[in-house]
Structures are given as C-alpha cells and as structure tokens.
Design an enzyme around this catalytic site. Structure first.
Site, PDB file in Angstrom:
ATOM      1  N   GLU A   6      -0.242   8.387  -8.335  1.00  0.00           N
ATOM      2  CA  GLU A   6      -1.187   9.313  -7.639  1.00  0.00           C
ATOM      3  C   GLU A   6      -0.282  10.185  -6.445  1.00  0.00           C
ATOM      4  O   GLU A   6       0.285   9.572  -5.600  1.00  0.00           O
ATOM      5  CB  GLU A   6      -2.109   8.569  -6.805  1.00  0.00           C
ATOM      6  CG  GLU A   6      -3.166   7.601  -7.729  1.00  0.00           C
ATOM      7  CD  GLU A   6      -4.307   6.980  -6.887  1.00  0.00           C
ATOM      8  OE1 GLU A   6      -4.036   6.766  -5.820  1.00  0.00           O
ATOM      9  OE2 GLU A   6      -5.024   6.387  -7.371  1.00  0.00           O
ATOM     10  N   ASN A  46       1.330   6.806  -4.618  1.00  0.00           N
ATOM     11  CA  ASN A  46       0.831   5.517  -4.858  1.00  0.00           C
ATOM     12  C   ASN A  46       0.990   5.366  -6.499  1.00  0.00           C
ATOM     13  O   ASN A  46       1.128   6.247  -7.198  1.00  0.00           O
ATOM     14  CB  ASN A  46      -0.649   5.215  -4.253  1.00  0.00           C
ATOM     15  CG  ASN A  46      -0.997   3.848  -4.153  1.00  0.00           C
ATOM     16  OD1 ASN A  46      -0.033   3.127  -4.369  1.00  0.00           O
ATOM     17  ND2 ASN A  46      -2.061   3.701  -4.227  1.00  0.00           N
ATOM     18  N   ARG A  56       1.414  11.473   0.241  1.00  0.00           N
ATOM     19  CA  ARG A  56       2.336  10.140  -0.053  1.00  0.00           C
ATOM     20  C   ARG A  56       2.001   9.926  -1.417  1.00  0.00           C
ATOM     21  O   ARG A  56       1.124  10.443  -2.091  1.00  0.00           O
ATOM     22  CB  ARG A  56       1.838   9.078   0.818  1.00  0.00           C
ATOM     23  CG  ARG A  56       0.405   8.565   0.254  1.00  0.00           C
ATOM     24  CD  ARG A  56      -0.147   7.441   1.216  1.00  0.00           C
ATOM     25  NE  ARG A  56       0.538   6.149   1.051  1.00  0.00           N
ATOM     26  CZ  ARG A  56       0.007   5.125   0.029  1.00  0.00           C
ATOM     27  NH1 ARG A  56      -1.148   5.375  -0.525  1.00  0.00           N
ATOM     28  NH2 ARG A  56       0.456   4.099  -0.329  1.00  0.00           N
ATOM     29  N   TYR A  70       5.302  -2.227   0.982  1.00  0.00           N
ATOM     30  CA  TYR A  70       4.194  -1.376   1.228  1.00  0.00           C
ATOM     31  C   TYR A  70       4.782  -0.613   2.707  1.00  0.00           C
ATOM     32  O   TYR A  70       5.621  -1.320   3.678  1.00  0.00           O
ATOM     33  CB  TYR A  70       3.101  -2.342   1.967  1.00  0.00           C
ATOM     34  CG  TYR A  70       2.345  -2.808   1.046  1.00  0.00           C
ATOM     35  CD1 TYR A  70       1.594  -1.640   0.114  1.00  0.00           C
ATOM     36  CD2 TYR A  70       1.791  -4.060   0.716  1.00  0.00           C
ATOM     37  CE1 TYR A  70       0.889  -2.001  -1.150  1.00  0.00           C
ATOM     38  CE2 TYR A  70       0.947  -4.433  -0.294  1.00  0.00           C
ATOM     39  CZ  TYR A  70       0.405  -3.474  -1.155  1.00  0.00           C
ATOM     40  OH  TYR A  70      -0.357  -3.842  -1.984  1.00  0.00           O
ATOM     41  N   TYR A  83      -2.923  -7.585  -8.361  1.00  0.00           N
ATOM     42  CA  TYR A  83      -3.899  -6.519  -7.765  1.00  0.00           C
ATOM     43  C   TYR A  83      -4.017  -5.310  -8.352  1.00  0.00           C
ATOM     44  O   TYR A  83      -4.846  -4.752  -8.799  1.00  0.00           O
ATOM     45  CB  TYR A  83      -3.783  -6.342  -6.122  1.00  0.00           C
ATOM     46  CG  TYR A  83      -3.781  -5.088  -5.671  1.00  0.00           C
ATOM     47  CD1 TYR A  83      -5.463  -5.202  -5.297  1.00  0.00           C
ATOM     48  CD2 TYR A  83      -3.175  -4.151  -5.195  1.00  0.00           C
ATOM     49  CE1 TYR A  83      -6.161  -3.738  -4.856  1.00  0.00           C
ATOM     50  CE2 TYR A  83      -3.944  -2.892  -4.683  1.00  0.00           C
ATOM     51  CZ  TYR A  83      -5.249  -2.755  -4.595  1.00  0.00           C
ATOM     52  OH  TYR A  83      -5.878  -1.543  -4.084  1.00  0.00           O
ATOM     53  N   LYS A  84      -2.701  -4.993  -8.834  1.00  0.00           N
ATOM     54  CA  LYS A  84      -2.342  -3.725  -9.725  1.00  0.00           C
ATOM     55  C   LYS A  84      -2.687  -4.121 -11.206  1.00  0.00           C
ATOM     56  O   LYS A  84      -2.978  -3.145 -11.985  1.00  0.00           O
ATOM     57  CB  LYS A  84      -0.922  -3.344  -9.540  1.00  0.00           C
ATOM     58  CG  LYS A  84      -0.489  -2.851  -8.262  1.00  0.00           C
ATOM     59  CD  LYS A  84       0.809  -2.238  -8.416  1.00  0.00           C
ATOM     60  CE  LYS A  84       0.967  -1.626  -7.024  1.00  0.00           C
ATOM     61  NZ  LYS A  84       0.592  -0.429  -6.403  1.00  0.00           N
ATOM     62  N   HIS A 107     -10.425  -0.515   2.157  1.00  0.00           N
ATOM     63  CA  HIS A 107      -9.129  -0.787   1.776  1.00  0.00           C
ATOM     64  C   HIS A 107      -9.029  -2.478   1.772  1.00  0.00           C
ATOM     65  O   HIS A 107      -7.941  -2.953   1.520  1.00  0.00           O
ATOM     66  CB  HIS A 107      -7.841  -0.572   2.862  1.00  0.00           C
ATOM     67  CG  HIS A 107      -7.690   0.876   2.486  1.00  0.00           C
ATOM     68  ND1 HIS A 107      -7.758   1.970   3.285  1.00  0.00           N
ATOM     69  CD2 HIS A 107      -7.113   1.585   1.515  1.00  0.00           C
ATOM     70  CE1 HIS A 107      -7.398   2.976   2.924  1.00  0.00           C
ATOM     71  NE2 HIS A 107      -6.887   2.909   1.785  1.00  0.00           N
TER      72      HIS A 107
END
Lengths: 315, 332
Positions: free
Chosen positions: B246, B206, B204, B24, B297-298, B174
């Site tokens: 993304e 993701n 950025r 991260y 989480y993903k 978030h």
C-alpha cells in the site's frame, strides 16, 4: 510553502487596528482555509526576516482575498509597525494557512469569547456557523465602541448573537452568566487575556464542561532558540564531529559519511534516533513524550542539539 | 494470468523494504514534485471493479458522516487538481469561479458543476471523485487532539472493514495491530499526522501478502477469499502468492482542516518479483525474521514456510547489490 501577495485595501478599524486585504500576484489561487486559521507574514526588519502570525478574518467562502487585522504594538519586533506603515501595492510573502484553533465539528452550540484584538479568529468562524445554521454566541469585550474592531459590522450582521462589553461603561463579562444554562454539547472558545481565561476555565470545569469542550487560541508556541555549534563525540567510530550552528547533527553526520537512517527530517518520525551516552540534550522534536525527554538517553539527529559544547553519541 | 503486471509496472513496483529486516516505525517521507495519486496500467480494470463493488452494495464500503460535507468537496478539489496537473493528457479541470468543468478522457466523463453545490453532481462529491481513482480514500476529522475515521471509500481493503471502524479514533481503529501500541507508535504517528500542513503531503508504505491477484480482501467478502490461504503449494506459489504494497499518502485538506488518507494498493506475484533478485533475496530475509505475532496478524501463517522455500529456490545472486543498477538476469 509560501504565497506571494500584495495589499489591495487598507482600512482603519480603530485608532490602533488596521485591516489589510491581500490578494495573489503570481496568478496562483490563494489557498482555501478553514475557520480559525492563521498565516505567517514575512516582515523585513533590517537585514532579517521576521515571521509574524495573523489570523485570517475574512470568510472562507471568499477565496479571492485574505483579510488580516493588525494591532499596532510598541513592544513588538517591529512587525506591526512595518505593516501599519505599508501602503496599497506593498508586496508580502505569506505562508499557507494553518489552523490551531478550529471549530469542534460535533459541538451543539459554540460560545466564542473575545477580548480586544482576540476577535480576529472568530470572524471566519461566525461566517461559517451562520451559513450552516449552527447555534453560536459571541461575547466581545473591548475598551469602548470606538476601540472595538469590527463593531459596526458585527452589530449590523449578527446583532442577535453578539453581546458587547465596554469597560469604559463598566460592563464586564461574567463567566458564570455566559456559561450557565447552556445546552449539553456546548463548546467554548477563549481568545482573551490570561486572568479572564483562567476564570472561564475554572468556572467551566466546575459546571461540568468536559476538557475537550474548552478551546484556547495558542499559536506561535514553537521554541525559538539561539542555535550554537557543538561537538558530537562518536564513541564507536572514535570521531569528533563539529556541528556548526546553522547545521543539524544529521547533516554533519551525513557530511562525515557516518551511516544514519532518516525519514521526515523535521523531528516527527523518529527514524534518525541516536543513543546518547553522555551530555545534556536539547530536545527540539515533537516525537518523544515528556517522560522520554527527561531520560536524556536518545535524541533525533535531524533537529535536536547538545545543550552544552559536547555530547557523546553511540555511533 | 489476467491483469498481471507489464515489465514496466514491475520495474516501478513500490518495493517496501530498504533493508533485510522489517521493523515498525512511522517511516514517513515528504511527497515532493510528484503526484499524490497514481494512474497506472490497471486504471480501467480497477475503476470497473470499484464501480461494481459500490453498485452491488455500499454497506461496508462507503461511509460518510454528516459533518464531513466540506471535507468531501476538499477531497474532490485536491484530487481533480492533482490529476489535472500531473496527468494532463487524461484529465482537465476548468475553473471559472464556482463553475467547474471536469473531463476524464479515459472514462469518457465530462461534467460541468457548481463547486459546493451537491445537486449539480450525479453523486455526492466524495463518491463522484472516488469512482475515478484507483486509490481507496479515508477522511479523518481532526478534533479533540485526535483523528476520527468519519468518511471513506474502501473497496480494496487489506482485511478490515470501514463499516466496523467508522467514527473510531486513531488508536481505536488501529487496535488490532500487535506490538505497535506498546512501542508508542500510534501516539507518535497521530501527533505527526495532526501537524501535517496544507501543501505538504507525506507518504509511507505498508505491506502484506495476498493469495491470488485479489484487491478486495475485505471482511465483508471473507467467505470468498479466506479459504485461498490453504491452497498454496510449492508448485503454484510463484503465481498465486502476491506481495501486496500500500502506498499511503496524507494530505491536509484546506477548507475542513480534515486529513485525507489515500491508499493505492499494488500487487505483484512472486514470479514477477523474482525478475529482480535483490527483491526476492530481501523478501526472503524479511519473512524469515518476521516475528510470529506479526506473521499471524498479516495472515501469513498458513503459507509462509512454503513461500520461504520457493524464494530460496528461485533467488539468483544479484550481480550488483544496488537496486538501481541491478541487472535483470531473469525474465518472465
């Protein structure tokens, strides 16, 4: 990002305040702006260029020009004197608008308090508020009517919402009277001298205004430091890197082909963080918290520097 | 497979990993001399999909709080100027004072309207322009030293709901992200975003993975796609599992001082990806090292091991390690 403009109109508002109307000269539209925005104006002073900040006091509905009001001061770096000597047709470089004093979108009512030249950010705000039928009051203190910039304009356009206080007539703003009996959800904006601002904040807090409903105009707060060169001792690769005063540590490391990550290069993202083993750090970033800054064990190479002549870095 | 990527699209795929592990960070870079939005070979398909989702039911897809009116016009202006500047073969914008004419040659749209006059457009300005771009668009209101999710068009979300997040502050929306809060990532990201200036957009990337070529993985449609995650086998893995990237952009809007956040979602199947051995190798390394809470989480728990096996069996040694000069030793 800069815009090229020229002065197309100059008006004396008071003996010491002039308003300048600026319009584009390179065929590009002026950037739109939000109420309360300011611009930086580049002022040539001798061999150097200074950047002076002025609030935009025209309405955001008006996109053909910007108005800025400039108070002539003696103790400045010469910026206001330069502008006051300027004539119609003078060309200037100005930044894109920035806003550090914006209207709160959820306020039920806005109370704007101005002292002297502190009136400038409110002109674009009241144009917006009145167009959108949002309740507001403007409390405006000046020495006298003749030293009160925009007096005729405000009296004519917003007579029911503006109250003037002239010290020559011994009229003074009372924080108590202004702040009490206002509806829940009222926000206050302070662009006034320090002592009065303190009185307002103390009174507002005691009445129960939340901190988030108190706004103060603060700009130009960025640290300006005389940058000096320093030596970065790299502990792992046993190299000494000299960082010239007009270079960043990141640039010096890159020039020496030391592998280092980076991303934003303006001290905001943290990608170029390096561990510092010894030496005091002058943190110039906006990435670390104040606690992290006091720990003095890591720094962002793209912007921060050594406080003294040397620093030891874990690279 | 329908809507798969052409070889050109694969070559320009925004592969998200610069190294062999994933960490991260705010990982944000300036956008210089390039468009904010991307118009690619999937434009018509994705616009059709967006329209059908919005036409069916806007709940959970479209949020627009009343104080975001100025930001809507800001968005329309920023997007029209960006498209007309960078894709002049498809889009033109004529501005004469407040009278604007917009032409979108791909969709055969030509409208003349009065800027800032909502009644002159067939939709609200935000919806009008959102129906002509591939990006999801979120508008963040900047106030109280925070950013609030107060408007958005979201038809291609990666497992979230704009209905649920509407009106939330930056750290609130978030909240589900593991680890990053403890690391202070969101506080730092927020303070960075709040300082983004007019005319200086940032970007950025993701990433996650999606089973089947499906852009709409919203919570609202979970029953339609959730079960797909149990359907991955070593045989179908290469065609079924997609890397989902993304490309996010952050733009300061001038009139409202709001922040526009655009998300362009790109999908590439593992088979498509594997024509570049550097990518397959790197994805393998990243997935192998990915901590279990992030895997969960993903949403990769059910098929990560299968993907790892597939990648290890389908990775050729790159002849060069430099991505730019990679020799494509496999073809589709």
């Amino acid at each position: 990002m800069m815009q090229a403009v020229k002065i197309i109109k100059i008006k004396n508002l008071t003996p010491k305040i002039k308003v300048f109307r600026l319009t584009e000269i390179d065929g590009k539209k002026l950037k739109a702006f939000s109420p309360g925005s300011h611009i930086a104006v580049e002022i040539p002073v001798g061999q150097k260029i200074h950047r002076n900040f002025y609030t935009l006091c025209s309405s955001q509905q008006q996109t053909e020009f910007y108005d800025i009001a400039v108070l002539l001061t003696n103790n400045s770096r010469g910026g206001s004197q330069y502008l006051h000597r300027s004539k119609i047709g003078t060309k200037l470089n100005i930044s894109y608008p920035k806003n550090s004093f914006s209207l709160a979108s959820f306020a039920q009512k806005h109370i704007l308090v101005a002292g002297g030249i502190g009136i400038t950010p409110y002109l674009s705000m009241i144009a917006y508020l009145s167009k959108n039928n949002i309740p507001f009051e403007l409390h405006y203190a000046a020495k006298s009517a003749s030293e009160c910039a925009f007096y005729d304009f405000l009296k004519c356009e917003y007579s029911s919402q503006v109250k003037f206080y002239f010290s020559e007539l011994e009229e003074y703003i009372s924080p108590e009277k202004v702040l009490e009996k206002q509806p829940l959800g009222t926000h206050i904006y302070l662009c006034i001298p320090h002592s009065l601002r303190k009185d307002f904040i103390t009174r507002a807090k005691s009445i129960g205004y939340p901190k988030s409903a108190i706004h103060q105009e603060i700009f130009g707060a960025k640290k300006v430091n005389q940058k000096r060169s320093f030596i970065a001792n790299l502990s792992k690769s046993k190299q000494k890197i000299t960082v010239a005063k007009d270079r960043t540590l990141l640039e010096a490391l890159e020039a020496a082909k030391i592998p280092i990550d980076y991303s934003c290069r303006i001290g905001g993202c943290g990608a170029c963080e390096v561990k510092v083993i010894a030496g005091d750090i002058e943190h110039l970033d906006s990435y670390y918290s104040s606690v992290e800054k006091t720990q003095q064990n890591k720094m962002l190479a793209c912007i921060s520097r050594a406080k003294n002549q040397q620093i030891i870095i874990d690279l | 497979m329908s809507n798969s990527n052409s070889i050109e699209a694969i070559k320009r795929f925004p592969f998200p990993f610069a190294g062999d592990s994933y960490q991260y960070s705010v990982n944000i870079q300036p956008v210089v001399n390039e468009p904010i939005l991307d118009v690619d070979e999937h434009y018509q398909t994705e616009i059709k999909l967006r329209n059908s989702i919005l036409d069916r039911n806007k709940t959970g897809r479209y949020v627009n709080l009343p104080h975001m009116k100025t930001a809507q016009w800001d968005t329309l202006e920023a997007i029209m100027e960006d498209l007309a500047t960078h894709y002049s073969q498809f889009f033109t914008l004529h501005q004469k004072g407040d009278r604007w004419t917009w032409e979108n040659k791909i969709l055969n749209v030509r409208d003349t309207f009065a800027f800032l006059d909502e009644s002159s457009l067939p939709y609200e300005p935000f919806e009008y322009i959102a129906r002509q771009v591939q990006e999801d668009i979120i508008l963040l209101d900047q106030r109280e030293k925070d950013l609030f999710l107060d408007a958005g068009v979201l038809t291609f979300p990666t497992k979230w709901s704009i209905e649920f997040d509407a009106g939330m502050s930056f750290e609130e929306f978030h909240a589900p992200v593991p680890r990053a809060h403890q690391m202070g990532v969101f506080k730092k990201a927020k303070s960075f975003l709040r300082r983004i200036e007019i005319g200086k957009p940032w970007t950025r990337r993701n990433w996650t993975m999606t089973v089947n070529r499906r852009l709409d993985t919203s919570f609202e449609t979970y029953p339609a796609w959730g079960k797909d995650r149990s359907s991955v086998t070593l045989d179908n893995c290469g065609a079924k599992v997609h890397l989902r990237v993304e490309v996010q952009r952050f733009v300061r809007l001038p009139r409202s001082n709001s922040l526009m956040f655009t998300i362009h979602t790109y999908l590439i199947s593992l088979e498509e990806l594997s024509i570049n051995p550097v990518w397959t190798k790197r994805l393998h390394e990243v997935l192998k090292k990915l901590p279990s809470d992030i895997v969960q989480y993903k949403g990769l728990s059910r098929y990560r091991d299968t993907v790892l096996t597939w990648l290890s069996q389908n990775t050729l040694e790159p002849e060069y390690t430099n991505l730019e000069s990679t020799v494509y030793s496999r073809s589709l």
